[in-house]
Design a protein around this motif. Sequence first.
Motif, short mmCIF file in Angstrom:
data_model
loop_
_atom_site.label_atom_id
_atom_site.label_comp_id
_atom_site.label_asym_id
_atom_site.label_seq_id
_atom_site.Cartn_x
_atom_site.Cartn_y
_atom_site.Cartn_z
N UNK A 62 0.82 -1.22 0.00
CA UNK A 62 0.00 0.00 0.00
C UNK A 62 0.85 1.26 0.00
N UNK A 63 2.09 1.15 0.51
CA UNK A 63 2.93 2.34 0.61
C UNK A 63 2.41 3.34 1.62
N UNK A 64 1.75 2.84 2.67
CA UNK A 64 1.13 3.73 3.66
C UNK A 64 1.56 3.35 5.07
N UNK A 65 1.43 4.32 5.97
CA UNK A 65 1.77 4.14 7.38
C UNK A 65 0.53 3.99 8.24
N UNK A 66 0.63 3.12 9.25
CA UNK A 66 -0.41 2.98 10.27
C UNK A 66 0.24 3.29 11.61
N UNK A 67 -0.06 4.47 12.15
CA UNK A 67 0.62 4.94 13.36
C UNK A 67 0.09 4.25 14.61
N UNK A 68 0.99 3.87 15.50
CA UNK A 68 0.62 3.34 16.80
C UNK A 68 0.28 4.52 17.70
N UNK A 69 -0.80 4.40 18.46
CA UNK A 69 -1.24 5.50 19.32
C UNK A 69 -1.16 5.10 20.78
N UNK A 70 -0.98 6.13 21.64
CA UNK A 70 -0.84 5.91 23.07
C UNK A 70 -1.64 6.97 23.82
N UNK A 71 -2.00 6.67 25.06
CA UNK A 71 -2.94 7.51 25.80
C UNK A 71 -2.31 8.72 26.45
N UNK A 72 -1.05 8.64 26.88
CA UNK A 72 -0.45 9.73 27.64
C UNK A 72 -0.09 10.91 26.73
N UNK A 73 -0.14 12.10 27.31
CA UNK A 73 0.21 13.30 26.53
C UNK A 73 1.71 13.45 26.36
N UNK A 74 2.49 12.92 27.31
CA UNK A 74 3.95 12.91 27.22
C UNK A 74 4.41 11.46 27.34
N UNK A 75 5.24 11.02 26.41
CA UNK A 75 5.71 9.64 26.45
C UNK A 75 6.93 9.49 25.53
N UNK A 76 7.57 8.33 25.63
CA UNK A 76 8.64 7.93 24.71
C UNK A 76 8.30 6.55 24.17
N UNK A 77 8.61 6.32 22.90
CA UNK A 77 8.36 5.02 22.30
C UNK A 77 9.43 4.75 21.25
N UNK A 78 9.80 3.50 21.10
CA UNK A 78 10.78 3.13 20.09
C UNK A 78 10.84 1.62 19.94
N UNK A 79 11.46 1.16 18.88
CA UNK A 79 11.63 -0.27 18.68
C UNK A 79 12.72 -0.79 19.60
N UNK A 80 12.64 -2.10 19.92
CA UNK A 80 13.61 -2.67 20.86
C UNK A 80 13.71 -4.17 20.65
N UNK A 81 14.89 -4.64 20.25
CA UNK A 81 15.11 -6.07 20.18
C UNK A 81 14.35 -6.76 19.07
N UNK A 82 14.69 -6.45 17.81
CA UNK A 82 14.02 -7.06 16.66
C UNK A 82 15.05 -7.60 15.67
N UNK A 83 15.81 -8.63 16.05
CA UNK A 83 16.88 -9.09 15.16
C UNK A 83 16.41 -9.93 13.98
N UNK A 84 15.22 -10.53 14.08
CA UNK A 84 14.78 -11.48 13.05
C UNK A 84 14.29 -10.77 11.79
N UNK A 85 14.49 -11.42 10.65
CA UNK A 85 14.11 -10.87 9.36
C UNK A 85 12.61 -11.01 9.09
N UNK A 86 11.99 -12.08 9.61
CA UNK A 86 10.58 -12.32 9.31
C UNK A 86 9.78 -12.60 10.58
N UNK A 87 9.71 -11.65 11.49
CA UNK A 87 8.97 -11.87 12.74
C UNK A 87 7.47 -11.69 12.54
N UNK A 88 6.71 -12.28 13.46
CA UNK A 88 5.26 -12.08 13.45
C UNK A 88 4.85 -10.91 14.33
N UNK A 89 5.82 -10.35 15.09
CA UNK A 89 5.54 -9.25 16.01
C UNK A 89 6.65 -8.21 15.90
#
Length: 680
Positions: A344-371
């Motif tokens: 699709x060439x489109x983004x689906x943004x993850x949303x969170x409830x707090x007005x101030x927060x930090x988020x980032x990827x962490x620990x994703x070494x596999x090429x074809x993960x399900x998560x």
Amino acid sequence: MFEDPFEWLRDKEDAEVLAHLREENAHTDSRTAHLSGLRERIFDEIRARTRETDLSVPVRRGEWWYYSRTLEGSQYGIHCRAPLADTADWTPPQLSPDTEVEGEQVLLDGNLEAEGHAFFDLGSFEVSTDGNLLLYGVDLAGDERYTVRVRDLRTGENLADEIPNTFSGATFSPDGHFIVYTTVDDAWRPDTVWLHELGQDVAADAQLFHEPDERYWVGAGFTRSDRFLMIELGSSVTSEEWIIDAGDLRGAARVVWPRREGVEYSSSHAVVDGRDVLYILHNHDALDFELVRVDAADPLGPTEVVIPHTPGERLLGFSTFRDWAVAAYRRDGLPRLALFDYARGERDELTFDETLYSVGTAGNPEWAPAVLRIGYGSFITPPSVSDYEIATGILHLRKQQPVLGGYDAADYGQRREWAVAADGTRVPISLVWKRSFGEPGDSARPLHLYGYGSYEHSIDPGFSIARLSELDRGVIFAVAHVRGGGEMGRQWYEDGKLLRKRNTFEDFVACGRHLVAAGVTEPSRMVAEGGSAGGLLMGAVANLAPDLFAGILADVPFVDALTTILDPSLPLTVIEWDEWGDPLHDAEVYAYMKSYSPYENVRDGIRYPRILAVTSLNDTRVMYVEPAKWVARLREAGVDAMLKCEMVAGHGGVSGRYNAWRERAFELAWLLDILGLSDA
């Protein structure tokens, strides 16, 4: 002409210099002896709130789950793994610190490796794709020079291969037959990439790449797909990448895009419709970056815009996986994550409830993960690890950092305010406090103001167990998101560097004055803190507005900036010219830096805040001599200034978690004493 009476402190091998540093430590110990009880209480509070025996969330790679353990009383982590029970299952096992893990294998125990050494740090740590070999790099001095060793995990014995004096980040080739590593030049700049074949003499290692231009750091790593080795070159404003087929590491490297002054880019490999492609994030005619796609076989050929440049939305990274990708970006001063669908060439943004927060990827070494594994937290929400299930869009919480002693996030508040700088720019301030003491502004309260403001580095909302010892005594903690950082996009960074660097300092002062004017605090009840380039901020603010703060804590502070940036023989100087300017060849830059460099601008007869500078003898990024000279000059001017120098440590301070807790307890006790809370 500036005469420097304390330049003699630069020679750390000189007995007189070492004696001076020890005398400074003795002076600081004597001046802070009355805080020993408070330091011990704060250390005990940090320890009591921390689950000392714990496990990390397992990360899946190959046929194993990888995780680490911490044990009560032990300084360092223990790196472990356990076999995968079901290759179709992406749900990590629920591990308990008190329960034996079936099939557990200890890969490396940091406590055993550190025995007999005052300092220990791992700079490289990787298991080969087949799971049989462990590569690890150890620094025992704090100077960021690592000796790489290889352990056979089937026997527990180390191989004969040993590579000294490497930089961090050594890695196995996908087939496990080679190690790719970098070394540094005389200015401690990583400049050369090497290929070591296991079982062969290190003297026979092949040089894969060398970068002679002193403005560029060099790094190397394999794509997640294991298809290519990427050699990455970067200055503060320009980058270049070279690509080598992972199946032919002795083959010729191909440039992705030739370097162009002021253009930064990074690429990530994917396979789309059966074709090798590179997604390239770049800032050519795109201040906040755009994403394009090119053919991996012809990266200089036609480009397809995938995510167009959007002013005010700073694209930070694009990580590719086999079936999808994840985009990281900033908007409205906060980090964002979105799943990207290739088709699709489109983004689906993850949303969170707090007005101030930090988020980032962490620990994703596999090429074809399900998560997708992500990390999340805020000033009041302890950090958590979750798995975002791609097929369903469900976010599964795997673990949240435990905070012992009955911590309840509802007892604390966080919010953002805005100060107005002298030029009319609105500068964000983040606040966190304990609600039982009232809301900020109800009455003037003790306040701890933190700042950084360089290299486009953002100080995002983050939780701290140690900080609770302040908040629970009524202190408000605040972060001034000043220009020079990256919180508000690339222009925010551009407006706080080079010949606009003073904006960083003036923004911080504006934030302090705003908090006073709003009735949140008052100068006699406000302390400031910053480290490294943030230590430069502290030194400049002390000269610019000495009446605004009761105390200033400067960690490994870059306070002799002009002297350092004038000397290209010193570690890291030339590469820093893109950030600060080149005073050696540009008179305007020289005059501008001289106008704010803290050491040169200490003023006699002025009432300064009380100042504590913390440094380390083996720091290669900001040498100990800078704070040593600064404190000597401050004391000559009659300032209540102290120096604390770790004699075996580097830029990150002491190693070992208990040592780090004691170090932070020392600093917090000093800050609380300044705020009149030493008995609290």
